[in-house]
Design a protein around this motif. Structure first.
Motif, PDB file in Angstrom:
ATOM      1  N   GLY A 147      10.793  -6.529  -1.384  1.00  0.00           N
ATOM      2  CA  GLY A 147      10.183  -7.343  -0.337  1.00  0.00           C
ATOM      3  C   GLY A 147       8.726  -6.973  -0.105  1.00  0.00           C
ATOM      4  N   GLN A 148       8.444  -5.680  -0.069  1.00  0.00           N
ATOM      5  CA  GLN A 148       7.064  -5.245   0.131  1.00  0.00           C
ATOM      6  C   GLN A 148       6.175  -5.682  -1.035  1.00  0.00           C
ATOM      7  OE1 GLN A 148       7.270  -1.012   0.760  1.00  0.00           O
ATOM      8  NE2 GLN A 148       7.778  -1.232   2.954  1.00  0.00           N
ATOM      9  N   GLU A 149       6.681  -5.515  -2.249  1.00  0.00           N
ATOM     10  CA  GLU A 149       5.896  -5.900  -3.430  1.00  0.00           C
ATOM     11  C   GLU A 149       5.637  -7.405  -3.449  1.00  0.00           C
ATOM     12  OE1 GLU A 149       3.420  -5.400  -6.367  1.00  0.00           O
ATOM     13  OE2 GLU A 149       4.359  -3.733  -5.309  1.00  0.00           O
ATOM     14  N   THR A 150       6.630  -8.183  -3.055  1.00  0.00           N
ATOM     15  CA  THR A 150       6.476  -9.637  -2.987  1.00  0.00           C
ATOM     16  C   THR A 150       5.413 -10.012  -1.951  1.00  0.00           C
ATOM     17  OG1 THR A 150       8.775  -9.955  -3.634  1.00  0.00           O
ATOM     18  CG2 THR A 150       7.685 -11.809  -2.557  1.00  0.00           C
ATOM     19  N   ALA A 151       5.433  -9.339  -0.828  1.00  0.00           N
ATOM     20  CA  ALA A 151       4.442  -9.606   0.222  1.00  0.00           C
ATOM     21  C   ALA A 151       3.034  -9.282  -0.278  1.00  0.00           C
ATOM     22  CB  ALA A 151       4.760  -8.799   1.468  1.00  0.00           C
ATOM     23  N   TYR A 152       2.877  -8.175  -1.001  1.00  0.00           N
ATOM     24  CA  TYR A 152       1.564  -7.818  -1.529  1.00  0.00           C
ATOM     25  C   TYR A 152       1.087  -8.861  -2.546  1.00  0.00           C
ATOM     26  CZ  TYR A 152       2.408  -3.257   0.622  1.00  0.00           C
ATOM     27  OH  TYR A 152       2.666  -2.254   1.502  1.00  0.00           O
ATOM     28  N   GLN A 153       2.016  -9.348  -3.374  1.00  0.00           N
ATOM     29  CA  GLN A 153       1.648 -10.362  -4.366  1.00  0.00           C
ATOM     30  C   GLN A 153       1.253 -11.679  -3.680  1.00  0.00           C
ATOM     31  OE1 GLN A 153       4.981 -10.561  -7.025  1.00  0.00           O
ATOM     32  NE2 GLN A 153       4.470  -8.634  -8.048  1.00  0.00           N
ATOM     33  N   LEU A 154       1.990 -12.043  -2.636  1.00  0.00           N
ATOM     34  CA  LEU A 154       1.641 -13.244  -1.888  1.00  0.00           C
ATOM     35  C   LEU A 154       0.264 -13.104  -1.245  1.00  0.00           C
ATOM     36  CD1 LEU A 154       4.968 -14.297  -0.146  1.00  0.00           C
ATOM     37  CD2 LEU A 154       3.669 -15.598  -1.833  1.00  0.00           C
ATOM     38  N   ASP A 155      -0.016 -11.917  -0.743  1.00  0.00           N
ATOM     39  CA  ASP A 155      -1.320 -11.667  -0.145  1.00  0.00           C
ATOM     40  C   ASP A 155      -2.414 -11.856  -1.184  1.00  0.00           C
ATOM     41  OD1 ASP A 155      -3.016 -10.884   2.049  1.00  0.00           O
ATOM     42  OD2 ASP A 155      -3.303  -8.985   0.987  1.00  0.00           O
ATOM     43  N   ASP A 156      -2.197 -11.359  -2.395  1.00  0.00           N
ATOM     44  CA  ASP A 156      -3.159 -11.535  -3.481  1.00  0.00           C
ATOM     45  C   ASP A 156      -3.329 -13.020  -3.811  1.00  0.00           C
ATOM     46  OD1 ASP A 156      -3.622  -8.829  -3.644  1.00  0.00           O
ATOM     47  OD2 ASP A 156      -2.244  -8.507  -5.326  1.00  0.00           O
ATOM     48  N   GLN A 157      -2.218 -13.776  -3.797  1.00  0.00           N
ATOM     49  CA  GLN A 157      -2.305 -15.207  -4.085  1.00  0.00           C
ATOM     50  C   GLN A 157      -3.093 -15.928  -2.998  1.00  0.00           C
ATOM     51  OE1 GLN A 157       1.711 -16.530  -4.628  1.00  0.00           O
ATOM     52  NE2 GLN A 157       1.884 -15.672  -6.691  1.00  0.00           N
ATOM     53  N   PHE A 158      -2.880 -15.539  -1.754  1.00  0.00           N
ATOM     54  CA  PHE A 158      -3.645 -16.146  -0.663  1.00  0.00           C
ATOM     55  C   PHE A 158      -5.127 -15.804  -0.788  1.00  0.00           C
ATOM     56  CE2 PHE A 158       0.418 -16.575   1.764  1.00  0.00           C
ATOM     57  CZ  PHE A 158       0.337 -17.945   1.932  1.00  0.00           C
ATOM     58  N   GLU A 159      -5.406 -14.592  -1.223  1.00  0.00           N
ATOM     59  CA  GLU A 159      -6.810 -14.204  -1.412  1.00  0.00           C
ATOM     60  C   GLU A 159      -7.446 -15.090  -2.491  1.00  0.00           C
ATOM     61  OE1 GLU A 159      -9.590 -10.426  -2.713  1.00  0.00           O
ATOM     62  OE2 GLU A 159      -7.485 -10.079  -2.262  1.00  0.00           O
TER      63      GLU A 159
END
Length: 113
Positions: free
Chosen positions: A25-37
């Protein structure tokens, strides 16, 4: 603080994952954050491209219509004054000649009386 610094700080400050599910879950959240960036960067680039093009179009349209803004006329006036001051007597003679061309200059083949 840059976005990368904030992301690194958030990753380090977060609660350590206790289960594989939390870790995923944490890794997915970090990846989503990168996608939003990446999305934010793409939106910003598009805005700059679009607004920049519109601004240039408006500037060129105004210049073509004779609008020189507030600073250009002052610059032209300053240039004109500097040119007139440096040429002095030549400008005076040419101005007189343009006003009364027959009176100001004698014919070149005859001496002045």
């Amino acid at each position: 603080m840059g976005i990368q610094n904030a992301q690194a700080k958030a990753r380090n400050a977060g609660k350590a994952a206790e289960t594989r599910s939390e870790e995923t879950g944490q890794e997915t959240a970090y990846q989503l954050d990168d996608q939003f960036e990446n999305f934010d960067t793409a939106v910003a680039d598009s805005i700059v491209d679009l607004r920049g093009a519109r601004i240039m179009q408006m500037v060129l349209t105004r210049l073509a219509g004779g609008d020189m803004g507030k600073i250009a006329p002052q610059m032209f006036k300053s240039f004109e004054q500097g040119t007139l001051a440096s040429l002095g007597e030549q400008v005076k003679q040419l101005t007189e000649w343009h006003g009364k061309p027959l009176k100001a200059l004698a014919p070149s083949d005859k001496p002045k009386p």
